[in-house]
Design a protein around this motif. Structure first.
Motif, PDB file in Angstrom:
ATOM      1  N   THR A  36      36.616  51.294  51.703  1.00 57.25           N
ATOM      2  CA  THR A  36      37.713  51.983  52.372  1.00 57.25           C
ATOM      3  C   THR A  36      38.254  53.132  51.538  1.00 57.25           C
ATOM      4  OG1 THR A  36      39.318  50.382  51.470  1.00 57.25           O
ATOM      5  CG2 THR A  36      38.475  49.970  53.690  1.00 57.25           C
ATOM      6  N   LEU A  37      38.616  54.182  52.244  1.00 54.37           N
ATOM      7  CA  LEU A  37      39.305  55.331  51.672  1.00 54.37           C
ATOM      8  C   LEU A  37      40.702  55.361  52.269  1.00 54.37           C
ATOM      9  CD1 LEU A  37      39.281  58.114  50.118  1.00 54.37           C
ATOM     10  CD2 LEU A  37      38.536  59.122  52.300  1.00 54.37           C
ATOM     11  N   LYS A  38      41.714  55.237  51.423  1.00 50.74           N
ATOM     12  CA  LYS A  38      43.096  55.258  51.887  1.00 50.74           C
ATOM     13  C   LYS A  38      43.649  56.662  51.758  1.00 50.74           C
ATOM     14  CE  LYS A  38      47.433  52.657  51.535  1.00 50.74           C
ATOM     15  NZ  LYS A  38      48.132  51.553  50.809  1.00 50.74           N
ATOM     16  N   LEU A  39      44.107  57.207  52.858  1.00 54.15           N
ATOM     17  CA  LEU A  39      44.590  58.578  52.912  1.00 54.15           C
ATOM     18  C   LEU A  39      46.047  58.665  52.471  1.00 54.15           C
ATOM     19  CD1 LEU A  39      42.989  59.571  56.331  1.00 54.15           C
ATOM     20  CD2 LEU A  39      42.053  59.856  54.027  1.00 54.15           C
ATOM     21  N   PRO A  40      46.547  59.885  52.199  1.00 53.15           N
ATOM     22  CA  PRO A  40      47.925  60.037  51.721  1.00 53.15           C
ATOM     23  C   PRO A  40      48.982  59.466  52.651  1.00 53.15           C
ATOM     24  CG  PRO A  40      46.690  62.042  51.309  1.00 53.15           C
ATOM     25  CD  PRO A  40      45.802  61.157  52.137  1.00 53.15           C
ATOM     26  N   GLU A  75      37.007  53.389  56.881  1.00 56.72           N
ATOM     27  CA  GLU A  75      35.855  52.773  56.232  1.00 56.72           C
ATOM     28  C   GLU A  75      34.736  53.796  56.087  1.00 56.72           C
ATOM     29  OE1 GLU A  75      34.605  49.271  58.254  1.00 56.72           O
ATOM     30  OE2 GLU A  75      36.483  48.203  57.929  1.00 56.72           O
ATOM     31  N   PHE A  76      33.943  53.619  55.038  1.00 54.85           N
ATOM     32  CA  PHE A  76      32.799  54.508  54.833  1.00 54.85           C
ATOM     33  C   PHE A  76      31.549  53.672  54.586  1.00 54.85           C
ATOM     34  CE2 PHE A  76      35.038  54.036  50.750  1.00 54.85           C
ATOM     35  CZ  PHE A  76      34.023  53.573  49.914  1.00 54.85           C
ATOM     36  N   PRO A  77      30.376  54.193  54.953  1.00 55.35           N
ATOM     37  CA  PRO A  77      29.139  53.431  54.800  1.00 55.35           C
ATOM     38  C   PRO A  77      28.559  53.532  53.397  1.00 55.35           C
ATOM     39  CG  PRO A  77      28.671  55.539  55.828  1.00 55.35           C
ATOM     40  CD  PRO A  77      30.158  55.492  55.639  1.00 55.35           C
ATOM     41  N   VAL A  78      27.917  52.459  52.959  1.00 56.00           N
ATOM     42  CA  VAL A  78      27.141  52.454  51.716  1.00 56.00           C
ATOM     43  C   VAL A  78      26.173  51.281  51.810  1.00 56.00           C
ATOM     44  CG1 VAL A  78      28.857  51.068  50.466  1.00 56.00           C
ATOM     45  CG2 VAL A  78      27.210  52.441  49.184  1.00 56.00           C
ATOM     46  N   ASP A  79      24.932  51.471  51.400  1.00 54.01           N
ATOM     47  CA  ASP A  79      23.971  50.379  51.512  1.00 54.01           C
ATOM     48  C   ASP A  79      24.300  49.276  50.504  1.00 54.01           C
ATOM     49  OD1 ASP A  79      21.826  50.518  49.084  1.00 54.01           O
ATOM     50  OD2 ASP A  79      22.533  52.523  49.577  1.00 54.01           O
ATOM     51  N   GLU A  80      23.953  48.048  50.853  1.00 52.86           N
ATOM     52  CA  GLU A  80      24.360  46.883  50.072  1.00 52.86           C
ATOM     53  C   GLU A  80      23.795  46.900  48.659  1.00 52.86           C
ATOM     54  OE1 GLU A  80      26.526  44.389  50.503  1.00 52.86           O
ATOM     55  OE2 GLU A  80      27.162  45.463  52.309  1.00 52.86           O
ATOM     56  N   PHE A  81      22.544  47.351  48.481  1.00 55.08           N
ATOM     57  CA  PHE A  81      21.957  47.356  47.144  1.00 55.08           C
ATOM     58  C   PHE A  81      22.697  48.317  46.227  1.00 55.08           C
ATOM     59  CE2 PHE A  81      18.872  49.055  44.051  1.00 55.08           C
ATOM     60  CZ  PHE A  81      18.623  47.893  43.339  1.00 55.08           C
ATOM     61  N   SER A  82      22.945  49.536  46.706  1.00 54.95           N
ATOM     62  CA  SER A  82      23.673  50.514  45.894  1.00 54.95           C
ATOM     63  C   SER A  82      25.087  50.028  45.597  1.00 54.95           C
ATOM     64  CB  SER A  82      23.728  51.863  46.618  1.00 54.95           C
ATOM     65  OG  SER A  82      22.441  52.411  46.770  1.00 54.95           O
ATOM     66  N   LYS A  83      25.723  49.441  46.585  1.00 55.12           N
ATOM     67  CA  LYS A  83      27.078  48.915  46.402  1.00 55.12           C
ATOM     68  C   LYS A  83      27.095  47.844  45.321  1.00 55.12           C
ATOM     69  CE  LYS A  83      30.735  46.486  48.978  1.00 55.12           C
ATOM     70  NZ  LYS A  83      31.149  45.999  50.318  1.00 55.12           N
ATOM     71  N   THR A  84      26.137  46.927  45.362  1.00 53.90           N
ATOM     72  CA  THR A  84      26.055  45.864  44.358  1.00 53.90           C
ATOM     73  C   THR A  84      25.864  46.434  42.964  1.00 53.90           C
ATOM     74  OG1 THR A  84      25.157  44.280  45.946  1.00 53.90           O
ATOM     75  CG2 THR A  84      24.747  43.832  43.621  1.00 53.90           C
ATOM     76  N   CYS A  85      24.949  47.394  42.834  1.00 51.83           N
ATOM     77  CA  CYS A  85      24.682  48.004  41.526  1.00 51.83           C
ATOM     78  C   CYS A  85      25.929  48.697  40.979  1.00 51.83           C
ATOM     79  CB  CYS A  85      23.526  48.993  41.620  1.00 51.83           C
ATOM     80  SG  CYS A  85      21.906  48.231  41.821  1.00 51.83           S
ATOM     81  N   LEU A  86      26.628  49.444  41.831  1.00 48.98           N
ATOM     82  CA  LEU A  86      27.833  50.147  41.386  1.00 48.98           C
ATOM     83  C   LEU A  86      28.925  49.170  40.964  1.00 48.98           C
ATOM     84  CD1 LEU A  86      28.007  53.000  44.043  1.00 48.98           C
ATOM     85  CD2 LEU A  86      27.641  53.288  41.593  1.00 48.98           C
ATOM     86  N   LEU A  87      29.144  48.134  41.763  1.00 50.59           N
ATOM     87  CA  LEU A  87      30.200  47.170  41.450  1.00 50.59           C
ATOM     88  C   LEU A  87      29.892  46.380  40.179  1.00 50.59           C
ATOM     89  CD1 LEU A  87      31.045  45.788  45.017  1.00 50.59           C
ATOM     90  CD2 LEU A  87      32.452  47.308  43.606  1.00 50.59           C
ATOM     91  N   GLU A  88      28.605  46.131  39.938  1.00 53.13           N
ATOM     92  CA  GLU A  88      28.211  45.378  38.748  1.00 53.13           C
ATOM     93  C   GLU A  88      27.976  46.280  37.540  1.00 53.13           C
ATOM     94  OE1 GLU A  88      24.916  42.849  39.627  1.00 53.13           O
ATOM     95  OE2 GLU A  88      26.014  41.691  41.139  1.00 53.13           O
ATOM     96  N   GLY A  89      27.945  47.588  37.771  1.00 53.90           N
ATOM     97  CA  GLY A  89      27.755  48.523  36.669  1.00 53.90           C
ATOM     98  C   GLY A  89      26.357  48.514  36.101  1.00 53.90           C
ATOM     99  N   VAL A  90      25.356  48.366  36.976  1.00 53.03           N
ATOM    100  CA  VAL A  90      23.968  48.349  36.515  1.00 53.03           C
ATOM    101  C   VAL A  90      23.142  49.343  37.320  1.00 53.03           C
ATOM    102  CG1 VAL A  90      24.041  45.949  35.758  1.00 53.03           C
ATOM    103  CG2 VAL A  90      23.337  46.469  38.102  1.00 53.03           C
TER     104      VAL A  90
END
Length: 202
Positions: free
Chosen positions: A149-153, A159-174
């Motif tokens: 989610t992107l919260k506006l002023p 909500e914005f799209p992102v694939d699950e694999f990329s999301k997992t990698c970003l959240l885990e920092g790998v």
């Protein structure tokens, strides 16, 4: 890579469509394999005069945009060549996310692999955010990857799209290799449970 955590930030605005990777980081700066210094070369031909002095009217040279972690760009951001230096330069400047109505596919993939979050929003949301920032440049947005989610002023969220694999990698920092290495025990167990490959040349 550091774990991608929720954050709030000012927004730098580049109201230009079809910003290509040669504008993001000109080709003459691609000789390096290090990320060091690339933030200074971001949008180089737009940010600096011929003598190397900063252009006072360029958004990234103005406060608060020059300390923003979010860039609001026009449509089709990151088109052109596939250089990975483009997200490198953006992250070295300090950006953690770019908001647009669309991204070039290769740039989007390179960004996700380098801890830069490409946030796609509908055109009406983009125009709404742009109008708010023109009225009040000190407005902030909040980015939460976990909930996508992107919260506006004004307090509304999109909500914005992102694939699950990329999301997992970003959240885990790998990165992709780091993700595989985290599963090394399972990989070893799988290999051990299967017979060795047959020698078909014998």
């Amino acid at each position: 890579m550091e774990k991608f955590t929720p954050f709030e930030s000012w927004v730098a605005v580049l109201e230009v469509d079809n910003i290509d990777t040669d504008q993001i980081i000109p080709a003459r700066f691609l000789k390096t394999i290090s990320k060091a210094g690339l933030g200074d070369q971001l949008f180089f031909d737009w940010r600096y005069e011929a003598d190397g002095s900063p252009k006072a009217d360029f958004p990234l040279n103005q406060a608060p945009a020059k300390s923003a972690q979010v860039l609001l760009a026009g449509d089709n951001f990151g088109c052109g060549s596939s250089r990975e230096h483009a997200p490198w330069a953006l992250t070295q400047f300090g950006f953690r996310a770019v908001i647009s109505t669309s991204f070039a596919d290769i740039f989007r993939g390179n960004s996700l692999k380098n801890s830069l979050l490409p946030i796609i929003v509908p055109r009406d949301v983009h125009q709404k955010l742009l109008a708010v920032l023109k009225t009040n440049p000190l407005s902030t947005v909040q980015v939460d990857l976990a909930s996508q989610t992107l919260k506006l002023p004004d307090g509304s969220a999109v909500e914005f799209p992102v694939d699950e694999f990329s999301k997992t990698c970003l959240l885990e920092g790998v990165d992709e290799l780091g993700f595989l290495l985290k599963h090394e025990p399972e990989i070893a167990a799988f290999e051990a449970s299967h017979p060795s490959a047959l020698n078909t040349l014998a």
